[in-house]
Design an enzyme around this catalytic site. Structure first.
Site, PDB file in Angstrom:
ATOM      1  N   HIS A 322       0.996  -1.254  -0.021  1.00 44.07           N
ATOM      2  CA  HIS A 322       0.181  -0.119  -0.101  1.00 44.07           C
ATOM      3  C   HIS A 322       0.799   1.295  -0.008  1.00 44.07           C
ATOM      4  CE1 HIS A 322      -3.201   2.822   1.015  1.00 44.07           C
ATOM      5  NE2 HIS A 322      -3.998   1.911   0.850  1.00 44.07           N
ATOM      6  N   ASP A 380      -8.005  -5.418  -0.196  1.00 43.52           N
ATOM      7  CA  ASP A 380      -8.268  -6.165  -1.184  1.00 43.52           C
ATOM      8  C   ASP A 380      -7.850  -7.545  -1.073  1.00 43.52           C
ATOM      9  OD1 ASP A 380      -7.498  -3.318  -2.920  1.00 43.52           O
ATOM     10  OD2 ASP A 380      -9.427  -4.188  -2.778  1.00 43.52           O
TER      11      ASP A 380
HETATM   12  C1  SDX Z   1      -6.389   0.315  -2.884  1.00 39.12           C
HETATM   13  O1  SDX Z   1      -4.586   4.509  -1.943  1.00 39.12           O
HETATM   14  C2  SDX Z   1      -5.315   4.062  -1.439  1.00 39.12           C
HETATM   15  O2  SDX Z   1      -5.834   4.403  -0.240  1.00 39.12           O
HETATM   16  C3  SDX Z   1      -5.909   2.894  -1.873  1.00 39.12           C
HETATM   17  C4  SDX Z   1      -6.985   1.958  -1.354  1.00 39.12           C
HETATM   18  C5  SDX Z   1      -8.370   2.915  -1.039  1.00 39.12           C
HETATM   19  O3  SDX Z   1      -8.953   2.340  -0.183  1.00 39.12           O
HETATM   20  O4  SDX Z   1      -8.594   3.613  -1.793  1.00 39.12           O
HETATM   21  O5  SDX Z   1      -6.498   1.535  -0.225  1.00 39.12           O
HETATM   22  C6  SDX Z   1      -7.464   0.726  -2.132  1.00 39.12           C
HETATM   23  O6  SDX Z   1      -5.866   0.787  -3.892  1.00 39.12           O
HETATM   24  C7  SDX Z   1      -5.531  -0.775  -2.033  1.00 39.12           C
HETATM   25  C8  SDX Z   1      -4.193  -1.337  -3.002  1.00 39.12           C
HETATM   26  C9  SDX Z   1      -4.716  -2.366  -3.935  1.00 39.12           C
HETATM   27  N1  SDX Z   1      -3.499  -2.651  -5.053  1.00 39.12           N
HETATM   28  C10 SDX Z   1      -2.998  -3.926  -4.720  1.00 39.12           C
HETATM   29  O7  SDX Z   1      -3.066  -4.606  -4.060  1.00 39.12           O
HETATM   30  C11 SDX Z   1      -2.094  -4.172  -5.944  1.00 39.12           C
HETATM   31  C12 SDX Z   1      -0.463  -4.486  -5.290  1.00 39.12           C
HETATM   32  N2  SDX Z   1       0.128  -3.577  -4.614  1.00 39.12           N
HETATM   33  C13 SDX Z   1       0.993  -2.885  -5.477  1.00 39.12           C
HETATM   34  O8  SDX Z   1       0.708  -2.802  -6.901  1.00 39.12           O
HETATM   35  C14 SDX Z   1       1.576  -1.625  -4.657  1.00 39.12           C
HETATM   36  O9  SDX Z   1       1.679  -2.052  -3.605  1.00 39.12           O
HETATM   37  C15 SDX Z   1       0.639  -0.324  -4.683  1.00 39.12           C
HETATM   38  C16 SDX Z   1       0.227   0.034  -5.888  1.00 39.12           C
HETATM   39  C17 SDX Z   1      -0.641  -0.618  -3.894  1.00 39.12           C
HETATM   40  C18 SDX Z   1       1.556   0.640  -3.915  1.00 39.12           C
HETATM   41  O10 SDX Z   1       2.413   0.963  -4.666  1.00 39.12           O
HETATM   42  P1  SDX Z   1       3.686   2.159  -4.433  1.00 39.12           P
HETATM   43  O11 SDX Z   1       3.110   2.890  -2.982  1.00 39.12           O
HETATM   44  O12 SDX Z   1       3.821   3.015  -5.327  1.00 39.12           O
HETATM   45  O13 SDX Z   1       4.980   1.291  -3.862  1.00 39.12           O
HETATM   46  P2  SDX Z   1       5.852   0.674  -5.029  1.00 39.12           P
HETATM   47  O14 SDX Z   1       5.200   0.123  -6.229  1.00 39.12           O
HETATM   48  O15 SDX Z   1       6.908   1.632  -5.135  1.00 39.12           O
HETATM   49  O16 SDX Z   1       6.439  -0.474  -4.246  1.00 39.12           O
HETATM   50  C19 SDX Z   1       7.618  -0.316  -3.388  1.00 39.12           C
HETATM   51  C20 SDX Z   1       8.258  -1.555  -3.452  1.00 39.12           C
HETATM   52  C21 SDX Z   1       8.989  -1.760  -4.902  1.00 39.12           C
HETATM   53  O17 SDX Z   1       9.929  -2.537  -4.824  1.00 39.12           O
HETATM   54  P3  SDX Z   1      11.159  -1.593  -5.104  1.00 39.12           P
HETATM   55  O18 SDX Z   1      11.090  -0.951  -6.579  1.00 39.12           O
HETATM   56  O19 SDX Z   1      11.432  -0.457  -4.100  1.00 39.12           O
HETATM   57  O20 SDX Z   1      12.465  -2.692  -4.871  1.00 39.12           O
HETATM   58  O21 SDX Z   1       7.382  -2.734  -3.060  1.00 39.12           O
HETATM   59  C22 SDX Z   1       7.527  -3.551  -4.078  1.00 39.12           C
HETATM   60  C23 SDX Z   1       7.674  -2.758  -5.423  1.00 39.12           C
HETATM   61  O22 SDX Z   1       8.129  -3.756  -6.378  1.00 39.12           O
HETATM   62  N3  SDX Z   1       6.047  -4.273  -3.948  1.00 39.12           N
HETATM   63  C24 SDX Z   1       5.572  -5.327  -4.357  1.00 39.12           C
HETATM   64  C25 SDX Z   1       4.177  -5.355  -4.057  1.00 39.12           C
HETATM   65  N4  SDX Z   1       3.973  -3.841  -3.802  1.00 39.12           N
HETATM   66  C26 SDX Z   1       4.799  -3.134  -3.899  1.00 39.12           C
HETATM   67  N5  SDX Z   1       6.262  -6.489  -4.369  1.00 39.12           N
HETATM   68  C27 SDX Z   1       5.454  -7.562  -4.479  1.00 39.12           C
HETATM   69  N6  SDX Z   1       4.071  -7.720  -4.477  1.00 39.12           N
HETATM   70  C28 SDX Z   1       3.545  -6.464  -4.296  1.00 39.12           C
HETATM   71  N7  SDX Z   1       2.244  -6.453  -3.819  1.00 39.12           N
END
Ligand code: SDX
Length: 445
Positions: A322, A380
């Site tokens: 998140h 989710d």
């Molecule tokens: C919702 O914003 C909100 O409040 C949203 C929400 C709401 O109520 O409105 O809470 C609802 O959207 C919840 C989130 C649902 N999405 C997912 O579950 C999709 C999977 N999660 C990711 O795509 C990610 O965690 C995000 C999009 C939710 C957050 O992404 P960020 O904050 O931009 O973080 P990032 O993508 O930069 O990740 C940081 C690191 C990265 O590694 P590095 O590049 O630093 O080496 O963590 C890794 C990412 O690769 N990472 C994951 C991961 N999520 C982040 N690695 C594996 N699996 C994952 N799920």
């Protein structure tokens, strides 16, 4: 360029003033930037005059360190896994309140009295029907259209059918539009579902509560008497509360930006529905369930966890991570409990998907990669299993998220429209394209 957060001394006894400033040095010049304190949580450095003072923009793609607005609606402490709606913890609202009460709280800032809730609930129930032409509007879609595509279109179409509540300068019209959106989203969502199924639309029934009415519109058929299941209705009401608002997430920011141009609330909420559809946002519940189905068994989990950690593999654990929560999403804990209640109610406690989800969570939370990156289950992760157990197909999961989040979208939209300092949102950019150059005739290229 350097910056320090300094407390300006007041003139008399040298005590720090409540007002603080940040000083920014660019070359040999220093600039004082006002700092504003929050009720709780991070202060903000006001950079609204930065360009005029320095000729430079701030740069923050994805808004990881940027407050886009001032709001009094929802507060998240990502490090401690705290979520407050108007100061009330989500756990208390989910356990002791209901969704219509939460809608009132988000819109008006206080928990309603008995009389206020009764009147508000009555107004909502009086707006649940949609114009009969909307039924014909949906006939234009193929039967296999994704319900989110139908919802984006039908919510936008509300501005055509309810043009009498689109003048945003009129507080009465703003209130009517807000009631209509909260009341009609379940009806439109159920219509999108029934259209997919090839079953007749079911009209709302105003003697039923919000969640029961929605379940009936989704699952009742003309050939049989519909028997509400109070455990499922209560679980769905709780799911709506959990999804109602969440600060300035992507879809709420979309609604605010659309609203900042003066667009009508139906069009703004349609924009929010479109943004919510993305798998990184509200579409994650659909994606998370598909991921659990792809994993299939507990034995397959390790290979998927390794893929999620592999930088060269685009696969991510959907329902994990998140932008704000760097601890357990408090909604996920309640969602997990609700999931057990629903599975118990339908006698399906040994759902293999739940078994995979619980084991996946356990493995991921003990894995160094997830610990170091503070990746926890978000709302989710368990919602998909719960909604599937209630009889919804994965294509309806984000639709239900949109039904609930309409309360937050419209509360945030109302707060923005009523803010006297509100102006159109117009971000700038870091331009890295070609410098000025002259046109070259085609025979000279
Ligand atoms: C919702 O914003 C909100 O409040 C949203 C929400 C709401 O109520 O409105 O809470 C609802 O959207 C919840 C989130 C649902 N999405 C997912 O579950 C999709 C999977 N999660 C990711 O795509 C990610 O965690 C995000 C999009 C939710 C957050 O992404 P960020 O904050 O931009 O973080 P990032 O993508 O930069 O990740 C940081 C690191 C990265 O590694 P590095 O590049 O630093 O080496 O963590 C890794 C990412 O690769 N990472 C994951 C991961 N999520 C982040 N690695 C594996 N699996 C994952 N799920």
């Amino acid at each position: 360029m350097g910056s320090t957060l300094t407390r300006r001394k007041n003139k008399q006894e040298g005590e720090p003033m409540s007002e603080t400033t940040a000083s920014l040095k660019i070359g040999d010049k220093s600039f004082a930037l006002p700092v504003r304190a929050a009720t709780i949580g991070p202060s903000v450095i006001d950079v609204s005059k930065l360009y005029a003072q320095t000729g430079a923009f701030t740069f923050d793609p994805g808004f990881t360190s940027t407050a886009s607005c001032e709001s009094a609606i929802t507060y998240i402490d990502g490090d401690n896994g705290t979520l407050l709606y108007r100061g009330y913890p989500i756990e208390q609202l989910a356990e002791r309140g209901d969704f219509v009460e939460t809608c009132y709280l988000l819109l008006y800032g206080e928990l309603p009295t008995t009389a206020q809730l009764k009147e508000f609930d009555y107004r909502i129930r009086r707006h649940t029907m949609v114009h009969e032409q909307m039924a014909r509007f949906l006939q234009g879609f193929r039967r296999d259209a994704h319900p989110m595509a139908v919802l984006v279109a039908s919510v936008g179409a509300l501005s055509a059918f309810y043009h009498d509540s689109t003048d945003i300068s009129d507080p009465k019209q703003r209130m009517v539009a807000s009631m209509r959106l909260i009341a009609k989203l379940p009806t439109l969502a159920a219509m999108a579902f029934k259209y997919n199924l090839g079953q007749p639309f079911v009209y709302p029934s105003n003697h039923l509560d919000y969640a029961t009415n929605f379940l009936r519109m989704c699952f009742a058929v003309p050939t049989e008497e519909y028997k509400p299941n109070p455990v499922l209705a209560n679980a769905l009401d709780k799911i709506f509360i959990l999804h109602a608002d969440h600060e300035q997430n992507a879809s709420t920011s979309t609604v605010r930006l659309a609203g900042s141009s003066g667009a009508n609330p139906f069009a703004c909420v349609a924009a929010g529905v479109a943004c919510l559809w993305g798998p990184a946002h509200g579409g994650a519940n659909e994606a998370a369930l598909k991921m659990l189905e792809e994993i299939g068994t507990v034995e397959n989990i390790p290979q998927f966890v390794e893929r999620a950690k592999d930088k060269n593999d685009p696969f991510r654990l959907m329902g994990f991570g998140h932008r704000v929560y760097k601890n357990y999403d408090p909604r996920a804990k309640i969602m997990q409990k609700t999931c057990h209640e629903v599975l118990n109610a339908i006698g399906h406690i040994n759902d293999p998907l739940l078994e995979v989800a619980l084991e996946l969570e356990k493995i991921a939370l003990s894995d160094e990669y997830f610990i170091e990156k503070k990746l926890y289950p978000n709302i989710d992760f368990y919602s998909g299993i719960t909604l599937k157990a209630m009889g919804f197909p994965t294509s309806m999961f984000t639709v239900l998220f949109a039904v609930a989040r309409t309360a937050g979208w419209i509360a945030q939209w109302k707060e923005m429209i009523e803010d006297p300092s509100q102006k159109i949102g117009r971000p700038r950019q870091l331009y890295t394209g070609a410098a000025l150059r002259n046109y070259v005739p085609i025979d000279k290229r």
